[in-house]
Design an enzyme around this catalytic site. Sequence first.
Site, PDB file in Angstrom:
ATOM      1  N   GLY A  14     -97.926 -65.187  45.050  1.00 21.65           N
ATOM      2  CA  GLY A  14     -98.846 -64.132  45.428  1.00 21.65           C
ATOM      3  C   GLY A  14     -98.952 -63.907  46.924  1.00 21.65           C
ATOM      4  O   GLY A  14     -97.955 -63.929  47.653  1.00 21.65           O
ATOM      5  N   ILE A  15    -100.187 -63.695  47.380  1.00 20.22           N
ATOM      6  CA  ILE A  15    -100.430 -63.432  48.794  1.00 20.22           C
ATOM      7  C   ILE A  15     -99.938 -64.594  49.657  1.00 20.22           C
ATOM      8  O   ILE A  15     -99.313 -64.383  50.698  1.00 20.22           O
ATOM      9  CB  ILE A  15    -101.935 -63.192  49.043  1.00 20.22           C
ATOM     10  CG1 ILE A  15    -102.382 -61.862  48.415  1.00 20.22           C
ATOM     11  CG2 ILE A  15    -102.252 -63.187  50.533  1.00 20.22           C
ATOM     12  CD1 ILE A  15    -103.879 -61.644  48.453  1.00 20.22           C
ATOM     13  N   ASP A  34    -100.129 -76.249  47.075  1.00 18.81           N
ATOM     14  CA  ASP A  34    -100.553 -75.569  45.858  1.00 18.81           C
ATOM     15  C   ASP A  34    -100.803 -76.648  44.809  1.00 18.81           C
ATOM     16  O   ASP A  34    -100.351 -77.801  44.965  1.00 18.81           O
ATOM     17  CB  ASP A  34     -99.468 -74.595  45.381  1.00 18.81           C
ATOM     18  CG  ASP A  34    -100.030 -73.402  44.630  1.00 18.81           C
ATOM     19  OD1 ASP A  34     -99.944 -72.276  45.134  1.00 18.81           O
ATOM     20  OD2 ASP A  34    -100.588 -73.609  43.522  1.00 18.81           O
ATOM     21  N   ASP A  56    -104.546 -80.368  46.004  1.00 20.40           N
ATOM     22  CA  ASP A  56    -105.742 -79.614  45.634  1.00 20.40           C
ATOM     23  C   ASP A  56    -106.685 -79.659  46.831  1.00 20.40           C
ATOM     24  O   ASP A  56    -107.165 -80.728  47.210  1.00 20.40           O
ATOM     25  CB  ASP A  56    -106.392 -80.252  44.409  1.00 20.40           C
ATOM     26  CG  ASP A  56    -107.645 -79.522  43.935  1.00 20.40           C
ATOM     27  OD1 ASP A  56    -108.178 -78.680  44.687  1.00 20.40           O
ATOM     28  OD2 ASP A  56    -108.101 -79.806  42.810  1.00 20.40           O
ATOM     29  N   VAL A  57    -106.953 -78.500  47.449  1.00 17.01           N
ATOM     30  CA  VAL A  57    -107.742 -78.493  48.676  1.00 17.01           C
ATOM     31  C   VAL A  57    -109.186 -78.909  48.458  1.00 17.01           C
ATOM     32  O   VAL A  57    -109.890 -79.232  49.419  1.00 17.01           O
ATOM     33  CB  VAL A  57    -107.694 -77.116  49.379  1.00 17.01           C
ATOM     34  CG1 VAL A  57    -106.284 -76.801  49.847  1.00 17.01           C
ATOM     35  CG2 VAL A  57    -108.251 -76.009  48.487  1.00 17.01           C
ATOM     36  N   TYR A 145    -117.964 -65.951  42.804  1.00  9.05           N
ATOM     37  CA  TYR A 145    -116.843 -65.609  43.679  1.00  9.05           C
ATOM     38  C   TYR A 145    -117.333 -64.920  44.953  1.00  9.05           C
ATOM     39  O   TYR A 145    -116.944 -65.292  46.068  1.00  9.05           O
ATOM     40  CB  TYR A 145    -115.867 -64.705  42.922  1.00  9.05           C
ATOM     41  CG  TYR A 145    -114.641 -64.325  43.712  1.00  9.05           C
ATOM     42  CD1 TYR A 145    -113.639 -65.256  43.979  1.00  9.05           C
ATOM     43  CD2 TYR A 145    -114.469 -63.017  44.179  1.00  9.05           C
ATOM     44  CE1 TYR A 145    -112.509 -64.902  44.699  1.00  9.05           C
ATOM     45  CE2 TYR A 145    -113.335 -62.662  44.894  1.00  9.05           C
ATOM     46  CZ  TYR A 145    -112.359 -63.604  45.150  1.00  9.05           C
ATOM     47  OH  TYR A 145    -111.248 -63.258  45.862  1.00  9.05           O
ATOM     48  N   LYS A 149    -117.243 -66.288  48.898  1.00  7.60           N
ATOM     49  CA  LYS A 149    -116.541 -65.592  49.979  1.00  7.60           C
ATOM     50  C   LYS A 149    -117.496 -65.203  51.105  1.00  7.60           C
ATOM     51  O   LYS A 149    -117.093 -65.181  52.276  1.00  7.60           O
ATOM     52  CB  LYS A 149    -115.816 -64.364  49.424  1.00  7.60           C
ATOM     53  CG  LYS A 149    -114.654 -64.702  48.487  1.00  7.60           C
ATOM     54  CD  LYS A 149    -113.566 -65.511  49.187  1.00  7.60           C
ATOM     55  CE  LYS A 149    -112.339 -65.686  48.322  1.00  7.60           C
ATOM     56  NZ  LYS A 149    -111.247 -66.414  49.023  1.00  7.60           N
ATOM     57  N   THR A 180    -100.614 -57.395  42.583  1.00  7.14           N
ATOM     58  CA  THR A 180    -100.127 -58.733  42.262  1.00  7.14           C
ATOM     59  C   THR A 180    -100.257 -58.986  40.761  1.00  7.14           C
ATOM     60  O   THR A 180    -100.975 -58.269  40.050  1.00  7.14           O
ATOM     61  CB  THR A 180    -100.937 -59.814  43.004  1.00  7.14           C
ATOM     62  OG1 THR A 180    -102.317 -59.709  42.609  1.00  7.14           O
ATOM     63  CG2 THR A 180    -100.828 -59.649  44.514  1.00  7.14           C
TER      64      THR A 180
END
Length: 250
Positions: A14-15, A34, A56-57, A145, A149, A180
């Site tokens: 993706g992005i 990722d 995993d962040v 979400y 953000k 996408t």
Amino acid sequence: MTGRTTLITAGAAGIGLAIAEMFMARGDQVIVCDVDQVALDRAATKLPGLVAIKADVSDVAAVDAMIAQAGPISVLVNNAGVAGPVGGIETNDPDDWARCFAVNVHGAFHTIRAVVPAMREAGTGTIINISTASTVTGLPGRAAYIASKYALEGMTRTLARELGPVGIRVNAIRPGFMDTERMRGIMHRIADQSGRSVSEVETAALGYISLRTKIQPAEIGEMAWFFASDAAHHITGQIIGVDGNAEWEG
């Protein structure tokens, strides 16, 4: 070669992958992380020289181990994000809500915390956070979400002030209606739920965008590249929409 090392979270598709491809083509050493090993393998095959790390962040130990392996980072792109629970606030599962913040907010905190010491020592660095145009419009049924953000944007503005005196710039990008696979999946889901065709759903969504256009992942890459470039050396604390001007969301 630019001599820079760029880290992109959720960079295997993706992005994130579009940003990685652009930065590599223009001379950066690029590292992506990722949680999807298959996607990482595919990305590494597509882009020889890409460093792909499964991490995993939301896991601080995994982030610290990744940065220890990667070394000093010049440019950090916090692209990792999950959609979170969908539906009325009273239906949101607390664990799903917490997971949304664990990735979208805490994940960015973990990576920034890990890369800043080397940036501070170098007297320079660029941090780019990927937000969403939906923070401008609001989006019922997506409270987790959007709230996450908003938090990321608040972190962006505050860290621009905190880190600016040592030469570190912090900005954010608000992508719009992305062309996408993920967005196509959302359009199909809405179509199924509403009894409309995908084309009808997309046309209705585009009606709330001034330029009536979808956004290509490479366009987000271009804005990220600009933020990381010398042309933006006095730009920090900014949140820029690459969205065709999202007016509203139905």
